[in-house]
Design an enzyme around this catalytic site. Structure first.
Site, short mmCIF file in Angstrom:
data_model
loop_
_atom_site.label_atom_id
_atom_site.label_comp_id
_atom_site.label_asym_id
_atom_site.label_seq_id
_atom_site.Cartn_x
_atom_site.Cartn_y
_atom_site.Cartn_z
CB SER A 14 14.10 27.49 -9.06
OG SER A 14 13.93 27.83 -7.69
CE LYS A 15 20.21 30.30 -12.61
NZ LYS A 15 20.72 31.53 -13.24
NE ARG A 16 12.08 29.01 -4.19
CZ ARG A 16 11.32 28.75 -5.25
NH1 ARG A 16 11.65 29.25 -6.43
NH2 ARG A 16 10.24 28.00 -5.14
CG HIS A 17 14.86 24.79 -4.46
ND1 HIS A 17 14.07 24.90 -5.59
CD2 HIS A 17 14.04 25.08 -3.41
CE1 HIS A 17 12.84 25.22 -5.24
NE2 HIS A 17 12.80 25.34 -3.93
N GLY A 18 19.54 25.80 -4.61
CA GLY A 18 20.93 25.38 -4.78
C GLY A 18 21.30 25.48 -6.24
#
Length: 505
Positions: free
Chosen positions: A256-260
Site C-alpha cells: 500500500s501507499k505506506r510502504h512507498g
C-alpha cells in the site's frame, strides 16, 4: 529470444479506477516479457464496466504508466487490431450472443431478487450456520412468472448455474488447484442494468481476442473457478492459467501507499529511471536463476520464463528499488544523465533553457561528482542543491561544526589562501589548503569540515577540493565571507591551539 509463436496471445486488462500501481505494472511486465520472449502478441484491454468508478483520467494514467515503462502493446487503445474495440463499454453488443446462448442452453437464468431480499436471506443462512450461497429461488420460474415480475417493473439480473462437480485447473505456477462448486453461488453474469460483470466480460473478451494464457495476480484465484465454468458452459476450450504471487510490503501486509509510492507515475516524478523500475519489479517474484541482478530490457526478454516465477509472495523494498535505480544511473553517460536531469532542474527553478555550451559543460562536471551518490534525480537535487543556489539550508549537524571555537579565523585564513590561487583547479586548491594546515599547525579536517559546511551546508559529499573547483573561485570566497559575517555577528572566536604538535602530512 524464444521461438516465434504467433498463437501466443496474452493480455493485461486493468480497470481504470485508479493509477497503474506496482502490482499491476508487474503483471503487465510479466505478460509483456512472455509475449516478447516467444514472439507472441501482447494485448492491452481496458475493463471499464464499473462505470461509477472508471474515469478517463485513470485510463490516461494507465496508458502513461505503460508508455513510461516501455511496455508497448500490439493491440489495444491507440492501436489497430482485428479483435477490438479494446474498451469493454464499447463491446456491450458482443456479449449479448453469448448470454443468449447460455440462456437457451439452461446454463444461465433470470434472477429477480432484490439486493435487500438477498441480504436478508444471506443473514438468515449465516445465523443458521449454513453457507451464504444463493438459494436458486429464481431458477425454475415459469415464463408467466417472469412476465409478471417484469410487468411489475422488476429488472432481472442473469445468473450462471453452477455445475455439481469439482472444478479443476492445472495452473502453470500454482500447479493443480481444485474448487468445490457446492461452496460457490450461482453468480451474476449480467447485472440488472444490463452491464456484464467482471468474470463474464473477461471470459468473453478472452475468447474473442483468442487469449492463449491468462497470467495475473493470485488475488484473482477466487475468480478462476467461475471463469472456468463459463468456458465450459459455452463449450469452449480453456486457455492456460498462471497466477503470480502477490507483492507484499516489508511488514508482510498487502502493498500500500505506506510502504512507498505505489503509482508508477509517482516514481517517474521522483526521478527514477523506467529501466530501473522494470528491472526491480521483474525481480519481484521472478529470478533468472543466476547471481545477475542488473538487467537491460533485452536481457530480461531473453531470460524470462514462467518456470522461474516464484511460488511465494514477493516483498517490495523501497531501499532495494533505490539501489537498482542508482546502479542504472551510474551506467548512464554524463551527457545522458544531464539530459534526463534537466527537467528536474527546470522544475526546481535551478536553470532555464536554453543552456549555453559553457553551462552544459559545467553541468556535466556536477554530474560526474554526484551521479554515484544520488539514487534518483530528486535526491540529486536534495544532495546537490548547493551547486545551483547560494540560498541553501545548513543542516543541523553541520551547523554545529561552524559553532566550534576558532572556525571564523580558520575560514578567514582560508579565504586569503584561496585568493592566492591563479589556476583554479582541484590540485591547486588542495595544495593551498594543506599548505595552510601545515603553516598553522592544524589537522586537515579542522579546515576541510568547516569549509565543506560553509560551501554546501552538509557534512558529507564529493571530494571537497573537486567540489570547490566546480563551484568556482568567486562563489567559494563569497560563501565563506557570508559565513564569516554570520559568525562575526554572534561572537568572536580565538584561534585553536596546536593539537599535540601534529601536522598535516
Amino acid at each position: 529470444m524464444g521461438i516465434e509463436n504467433k498463437n501466443i496471445r496474452v493480455r493485461f486488462a486493468p480497470s481504470p479506477t485508479g493509477y497503474l500501481h506496482i502490482g499491476g505494472a508487474r503483471t503487465a511486465l510479466f505478460n509483456w516479457l512472455y509475449a516478447r520472449h516467444y514472439g507472441g502478441t501482447f494485448i492491452l484491454r481496458i475493463e471499464d464496466t464499473d462505470r461509477a468508478r472508471s474515469t478517463p483520467e485513470a485510463v490516461n494514467a494507465i496508458l502513461d504508466g505503460m508508455k513510461w515503462l516501455g511496455l508497448d502493446w500490439d493491440e489495444g487503445p491507440e492501436k489497430d487490431g482485428e479483435y477490438g474495440p479494446y474498451f469493454q463499454t464499447e463491446r456491450l453488443d458482443l456479449y449479448k450472443k453469448f448470454i443468449d446462448r447460455l440462456l437457451e442452453s439452461g446454463e444461465a437464468y433470470y434472477c429477480f431478487c432484490s439486493a435487500e431480499e438477498l441480504a436478508e436471506r444471506r443473514k438468515k443462512k449465516l445465523a443458521e450456520g449454513r453457507p451464504s450461497i444463493y438459494d436458486r429461488k429464481c431458477l425454475n420460474l415459469s415464463d408467466n412468472e417472469k412476465k409478471q415480475l417484469i410487468k411489475e417493473g422488476k429488472k432481472p439480473a442473469i445468473r450462471l448455474k453452477m455445475p455439481d462437480r469439482q472444478i479443476v485447473v492445472d495452473d502453470l505456477i500454482k500447479g493443480i488447484m481444485e474448487f468445490d462448486s457446492k461452496l460457490l453461488s450461482d453468480f451474476v453474469i449480467i447485472k440488472s442494468d444490463g452491464i456484464p460483470t467482471y468474470n463474464f466480460a473477461a471470459v468473453v473478451d478472452d475468447i474473442l481476442m483468442k487469449v492463449s494464457l491468462v497470467m495475473r495476480g493470485d488475488d484473482h484465484i477466487s475468480n478462476t473457478p467461475k471463469q472456468i465454468v463459463i468456458y465450459q458452459a459455452l463449450g469452449i476450450p480453456l486457455p492456460e492459467f498462471a497466477h503470480i504471487p502477490m507483492i507484499m510490503g516489508p511488514d508482510n501486509t498487502r502493498l500500500s501507499k505506506r510502504h512507498g509510492a505505489t503509482s508508477v507515475i509517482e516514481y517517474q516524478k521522483m526521478g527514477f529511471l523506467p529501466e530501473a523500475v522494470v528491472n526491480y519489479i521483474a525481480h519481484l517474484g521472478w529470478s533468472s536463476g543466476t547471481n545477475q541482478e542488473i538487467f537491460t530490457i533485452k536481457e530480461l526478454v531473453e531470460s524470462f520464463a514462467l518456470e522461474k516465477i516464484s511460488h511465494h509472495s514477493a516483498i517490495f523494498n523501497m531501499e532495494k528499488l533505490n539501489w537498482f535505480n542508482n546502479e542504472h544511473l551510474k551506467r548512464l553517460s554524463d551527457e545522458k544523465y544531464v539530459e534526463m536531469l534537466i527537467p528536474f532542474l527546470i522544475e526546481a527553478r535551478y536553470i532555464e533553457l536554453p543552456l549555453s555550451e559553457k553551462k552544459e559543460k559545467w553541468l556535466r562536471k556536477v554530474v560526474s561528482l554526484m551521479k554515484s551518490r544520488a539514487r534518483n534525480f530528486k535526491q540529486f537535487l536534495e544532495y546537490g542543491d548547493y551547486f545551483f543556489t547560494d540560498d541553501f539550508i545548513i543542516e543541523e549537524e553541520a551547523a554545529k561544526i561552524l559553532e566550534q571555537t576558532g572556525v571564523k579565523d580558520i575560514l578567514e585564513q582560508l579565504i586569503n589562501k584561496l585568493k592566492e590561487i591563479d589556476k583554479w583547479d582541484e590540485e591547486n586548491i588542495e595544495c593551498k589548503v594543506r599548505e595552510m594546515a601545515h603553516q598553522l599547525n592544524l589537522k586537515g579536517k579542522q579546515i576541510i569540515h568547516p569549509a565543506r559546511v560553509s560551501l554546501s551546508g552538509k557534512t558529507v559529499g564529493p571530494s571537497l577540493f573537486a567540489l570547490m573547483e566546480v563551484l568556482g573561485k568567486e562563489r567559494n570566497i563569497k560563501r565563506l565571507e557570508k559565513i564569516i559575517s554570520k559568525l562575526s555577528k554572534n561572537s568572536e572566536y580565538t584561534f585553536p591551539k596546536p593539537d599535540n604538535g601534529k601536522r598535516v602530512n
